[in-house]
Motif scaffolding. Structure first.
Motif, mmCIF file in Angstrom:
data_model
loop_
_atom_site.group_PDB
_atom_site.id
_atom_site.type_symbol
_atom_site.label_atom_id
_atom_site.label_comp_id
_atom_site.label_asym_id
_atom_site.label_seq_id
_atom_site.Cartn_x
_atom_site.Cartn_y
_atom_site.Cartn_z
ATOM 1 N N SER A 328 0.889 -1.181 0.007
ATOM 2 C CA SER A 328 0.045 -0.127 -0.067
ATOM 3 C C SER A 328 0.872 1.098 -0.095
ATOM 4 O O SER A 328 0.380 2.199 -0.484
ATOM 5 C CB SER A 328 -0.920 -0.086 1.228
ATOM 6 N N VAL A 329 2.055 1.204 0.540
ATOM 7 C CA VAL A 329 2.893 2.458 0.820
ATOM 8 C C VAL A 329 4.126 2.182 0.028
ATOM 9 O O VAL A 329 5.052 0.894 0.396
ATOM 10 C CB VAL A 329 3.098 2.682 2.225
ATOM 11 N N LEU A 330 4.540 3.286 -0.764
ATOM 12 C CA LEU A 330 6.002 3.182 -1.106
ATOM 13 C C LEU A 330 6.605 4.504 -0.360
ATOM 14 O O LEU A 330 6.201 5.633 -0.039
ATOM 15 C CB LEU A 330 6.132 3.876 -2.759
ATOM 16 N N PHE A 331 8.108 4.305 0.148
ATOM 17 C CA PHE A 331 8.588 5.200 1.066
ATOM 18 C C PHE A 331 9.618 5.961 0.219
ATOM 19 O O PHE A 331 10.297 5.588 -0.536
ATOM 20 C CB PHE A 331 9.300 4.328 2.225
ATOM 21 N N THR A 332 9.717 7.331 0.693
ATOM 22 C CA THR A 332 10.899 8.012 0.585
ATOM 23 C C THR A 332 11.998 8.073 1.694
ATOM 24 O O THR A 332 11.542 7.785 2.760
ATOM 25 C CB THR A 332 10.634 9.468 0.101
ATOM 26 N N ASP A 333 13.020 8.528 1.421
ATOM 27 C CA ASP A 333 14.133 8.521 2.601
ATOM 28 C C ASP A 333 13.572 9.460 3.421
ATOM 29 O O ASP A 333 13.757 9.117 4.711
ATOM 30 C CB ASP A 333 15.387 8.713 2.041
ATOM 31 N N ARG A 334 13.131 10.552 3.060
ATOM 32 C CA ARG A 334 12.610 11.743 3.734
ATOM 33 C C ARG A 334 11.544 11.197 4.805
ATOM 34 O O ARG A 334 11.328 11.496 5.877
ATOM 35 C CB ARG A 334 12.116 12.962 2.992
ATOM 36 N N GLY A 335 10.511 10.410 3.809
ATOM 37 C CA GLY A 335 9.274 9.818 4.827
ATOM 38 C C GLY A 335 9.800 8.848 6.020
ATOM 39 O O GLY A 335 9.297 9.076 6.917
ATOM 40 N N ILE A 336 10.870 7.971 5.641
ATOM 41 C CA ILE A 336 11.506 7.259 6.588
ATOM 42 C C ILE A 336 11.978 7.992 7.919
ATOM 43 O O ILE A 336 11.700 7.472 8.975
ATOM 44 C CB ILE A 336 12.424 6.173 5.919
ATOM 45 N N THR A 337 12.716 9.060 7.474
ATOM 46 C CA THR A 337 13.230 9.932 8.643
ATOM 47 C C THR A 337 11.893 10.297 9.285
ATOM 48 O O THR A 337 12.245 10.575 10.878
ATOM 49 C CB THR A 337 14.045 10.960 8.177
ATOM 50 N N GLU A 338 10.914 10.982 8.839
ATOM 51 C CA GLU A 338 9.492 11.378 9.468
ATOM 52 C C GLU A 338 9.094 10.584 10.279
ATOM 53 O O GLU A 338 8.848 10.815 11.594
ATOM 54 C CB GLU A 338 8.803 11.856 8.482
ATOM 55 N N ILE A 339 9.163 9.147 9.885
ATOM 56 C CA ILE A 339 8.482 7.996 10.819
ATOM 57 C C ILE A 339 9.513 7.852 11.936
ATOM 58 O O ILE A 339 8.845 7.765 12.990
ATOM 59 C CB ILE A 339 8.546 6.749 9.882
ATOM 60 N N LYS A 340 10.649 7.873 11.766
ATOM 61 C CA LYS A 340 11.844 7.553 12.862
ATOM 62 C C LYS A 340 11.686 8.674 14.100
ATOM 63 O O LYS A 340 12.024 8.495 15.186
ATOM 64 C CB LYS A 340 13.066 7.345 12.548
ATOM 65 N N LYS A 341 11.082 9.811 13.661
ATOM 66 C CA LYS A 341 10.958 10.930 14.654
ATOM 67 C C LYS A 341 10.223 10.734 16.038
ATOM 68 O O LYS A 341 10.367 11.051 16.893
ATOM 69 C CB LYS A 341 10.620 12.172 14.170
ATOM 70 N N ASP A 342 9.343 9.652 15.664
ATOM 71 C CA ASP A 342 8.385 9.097 16.646
ATOM 72 C C ASP A 342 9.251 8.061 17.493
ATOM 73 O O ASP A 342 9.629 7.126 16.973
ATOM 74 C CB ASP A 342 7.045 8.485 15.966
ATOM 75 N N PRO A 343 9.399 8.130 18.663
ATOM 76 C CA PRO A 343 10.225 7.285 19.590
ATOM 77 C C PRO A 343 9.641 5.768 19.457
ATOM 78 O O PRO A 343 10.530 4.775 19.759
ATOM 79 C CB PRO A 343 10.121 7.850 21.050
#
Length: 503
Positions: A328-343
Motif C-alpha cells: 500500500s505504501v512506497l517510501f522516500t528516505d525523507r518519509g522514513i526519517t519522518e517516521i523515525k522521529k516518533d520514539p
C-alpha cells in the motif's frame, strides 16, 4: 444534427470500433456502418451496451481522487497548482473549484448516456431481438448507473435522481432515498444478470454480473445502516463459492492481478502488448512520485498528488503489518526519517526502504513523503516501449476482501449471519496478509481490518467514518472534522444551471 465519432478502444478484452454520439447525450445512438441502426440485430444491441462500458472506462484522472481524498488513510500531495484539492483534504471547500464541477458534470453526463442507451435497447426489443438478452443488457446498464449515483450521493448527499431522459422535473432526493432506490434497482437487475464471476464471462470479459449488483446493493445498504440488508447481499456472494482472495496481495494491484477471481468490478485498460500504437490507459501519473530512479531506464514518474498518511503508516507498523503495508505504501528516505522521529517507531523493519521490492527507487521530492503503492506499477511490468507511469494497469473498483469485511461488520453490528461467522470472514482476509487468526471479533476490530485492507481505495475509510460519526478519526494532523463537513458543496457552475440545487 447527429454527429458520428469513431472511437477505438479496448473493452473487457475485446478490440471494438464503436460509433457513438457523445456531444448530445440524449440523441439517438447510432451504431454500425452507414449511419443507421439495424434494430433487428443482436450485435447492434450489444454495441449499445458497449457504449455504456465505454463511458465507465473513460473515468477521468481527477474524478476518483476527489471521491477518495478525505479519509485518514490518504493525504493530498502539497505544494502544487491544485491548492483547492489540498484544501478539500483538510475539509476546506471551494464550490468554484473546477474538480468539483468535473466530477458532478461528467458523472451525470454518464448517467444520462447510460439511461439513453437503456431506452435505445427497448427499440431492439420491439424489433424482435431476444427479450431476455435485452433484459440482461439493461440490467448491466442499471448496475453501472447505480454505481455512479452511489458515488455521487456519498460525495454530495442530496442529489438528483435521474431514471429517464425527461429532465423537465428534476428533483433532489435525500441520500437515504438515493440509497434505497439503488438497492431496489439492484433487486430488479440481479435476476437478469449472468450468474458467474466477471472474469468468467466470454461475451464481455470482466463485465457486470449478478454479484457486481449484489455488491452495489450491499454498499447502498451499508450507507443506510441496514446491516441485515448488507449481510444478506454479501452473504449471497460468499455462499456462491465463486470468489476467492488472490493469493498475492502485492500482485493483485499489478498486471498479474488483472481480472483476478477476487474482483467483482474493475475498469480495464490495455496497450495490446505492443510497445507503440493504440494504448487505452488511465492517467496514473496523478498518483506517482515526481522523482524516482526506475529499474527500467526512462520510465516516467508522476505528479505526486496522492499520499498515504503518516497516521495510516504508523497504524500498520504498530499492527506488525508487512504484506499490506509494503503493497500500500512506497517510501522516500525523507518519509522514513519522518517516521523515525516518533520514539515508538525509531527502529523500523529492515524491509522498509525507499527502493521497492521491484527495484524502483523512490527519491525525495517536495510534494509528498510517501506514494500510494496500490496505484503503482513496477517499471519492469511496463510493456517494453511504454514509459508512462502505470500504463496498462487496471483500476480495481470492488473486490471480494471488501465483501468479506462488509459482511463481518454487518454481523458484528447485529445482523443475523447468512454465510458463516464474522470472525471466519475476517480471518480469511488476515490469513492472506500473513497475520494470525482471531478467536473472536468486534465491530471495532472489523473497522481496523477494513482500514488496513482497503486503505487508499475509493475513499472507503472516509465514508465508513462519516457513517459511524467518528469525527475524532478524521481529525488528525491539524485537521478538524465535523459532521457539517461530510458533503462537498454543490459546484457553483451547476447551481447556476440547475434551479433545484439552489432551493
Amino acid at each position: 444534427m447527429k454527429r458520428l465519432i469513431n472511437i477505438k478502444f479496448l473493452l473487457l478484452g475485446l478490440a471494438i470500433s464503436l460509433f457513438s454520439c457523445t456531444d448530445k447525450l440524449d440523441e439517438d445512438l447510432e451504431l454500425t456502418t452507414g449511419g443507421s441502426v439495424d434494430y433487428t440485430s443482436a450485435e447492434g444491441a450489444k454495441g449499445t451496451l458497449v457504449g455504456a462500458y465505454a463511458k465507465f472506462q473513460d473515468i477521468g484522472w481527477e474524478q476518483i481522487p476527489l471521491i477518495a481524498v478525505r479519509g485518514d488513510d490518504v493525504n493530498s500531495g502539497g505544494l502544487g497548482d491544485q491548492q483547492p484539492f489540498a484544501d478539500t483534504d483538510k475539509f476546506v471547500y471551494d464550490s468554484n473549484y473546477w474538480m468539483y464541477n468535473s466530477v458532478w458534470e461528467n458523472w451525470y453526463q454518464t448517467i444520462v448516456q447510460v439511461t439513453a442507451q437503456m431506452e435505445e435497447l427497448e427499440k431492439f426489443r420491439a424489433a424482435g431481438v431476444d427479450s431476455k438478452l435485452i433484459d440482461q443488457y439493461q440490467a448491466e446498464c442499471k448496475t453501472l448507473r447505480a454505481f455512479y449515483l452511489l458515488q455521487i450521493s456519498k460525495v454530495w448527499g442530496k442529489v438528483i435522481l435521474m431514471e429517464t431522459l425527461d429532465q423537465t422535473q428534476l428533483k433532489l432526493q435525500s441520500k437515504d432515498e438515493i440509497m434505497q432506490w439503488i438497492s431496489s434497482q439492484m433487486d430488479s437487475a440481479i435476476p437478469n444478470l449472468p450468474d458467474m464471476r466477471p472474469n468468467q464471462r466470454t461475451d464481455l470479459k470482466g463485465g457486470v454480473t449478478k454479484y457486481t449488483a449484489l455488491a452495489i446493493k450491499a454498499m447502498a445498504n451499508l450507507e443506510l445502516k441496514n446491516y441485515q440488508g448488507v449481510a444478506d447481499a454479501t452473504g449471497a456472494i460468499i455462499n456462491s463459492n465463486k470468489f476467492t482472495l488472490y493469493s498475492d496481495f502485492y500482485q493483485l494491484f499489478k498486471i498479474p492481478g488483472k481480472l483476478a477471481d477476487e474482483n467483482l468490478l474493475e475498469i480495464q485498460y490495455s496497450d495490446f502488448g505492443t510497445g507503440s500504437g493504440t494504448n487505452i490507459s488511465h492517467l496514473w501519473a496523478f498518483y506517482g512520485p515526481t522523482d524516482w530512479t526506475p529499474a527500467v531506464t526512462g520510465a516516467n514518474g508522476g505528479w505526486g498528488f496522492y499520499e498515504p498518511s503518516l497516521k495510516y503508516i504508523k497504524f500498520m507498523l504498530a499492527r506488525g503489518e508487512k504484506t499490506r503495508l509494503e503493497t500500500s505504501v512506497l517510501f522516500t528516505d525523507r518519509g522514513i526519517t519522518e517516521i523515525k522521529k516518533d520514539p515508538n517507531f525509531a527502529t523500523l523493519p529492515s524491509w522498509v526502504s525507499s527502493t521497492t521490492k521491484d527495484g524502483d527507487k523512490i527519491k525525495d521530492y517536495a510534494r509528498a513523503m510517501f506514494v500510494s503503492g496500490k496505484h503503482y506499477l513496477p517499471s519492469k511490468q511496463l510493456t517494453p516501449g511504454r514509459l508512462d507511469y502505470g500504463t496498462n494497469k487496471n483500476y480495481i473498483v470492488t473486490r471480494y476482501a471488501e465483501i468479506l469485511l462488509m459482511y463481518a461488520e454487518a454481523v458484528t453490528r447485529g445482523a443475523s449471519p447468512t454465510a458463516g461467522t464474522a470472525v471466519a470472514a475476517v480471518n480469511l482476509v488476515r490469513q492472506r496478509a500473513g497475520l494470525s487468526a482471531l478467536s473472536s471479533v468486534t465491530a471495532d476490530q472489523v473497522m481496523d481490518e477494513k482500514y488496513a485492507e482497503l486503505g487508499m481505495e475509493w475513499g472507503i475509510r472516509y465514508y465508513d467514518m462519516v457513517r459511524l460519526g467518528n469525527t475524532a478519526a478524521l481529525s488528525y494532523d491539524g485537521r478538524t472534522f465535523t459532521m457539517e463537513k461530510q458533503f462537498l458543496p454543490y459546484p457553483l457552475a451547476q447551481v447556476d444551471k440547475i434551479n433545484a440545487l439552489s432551493k
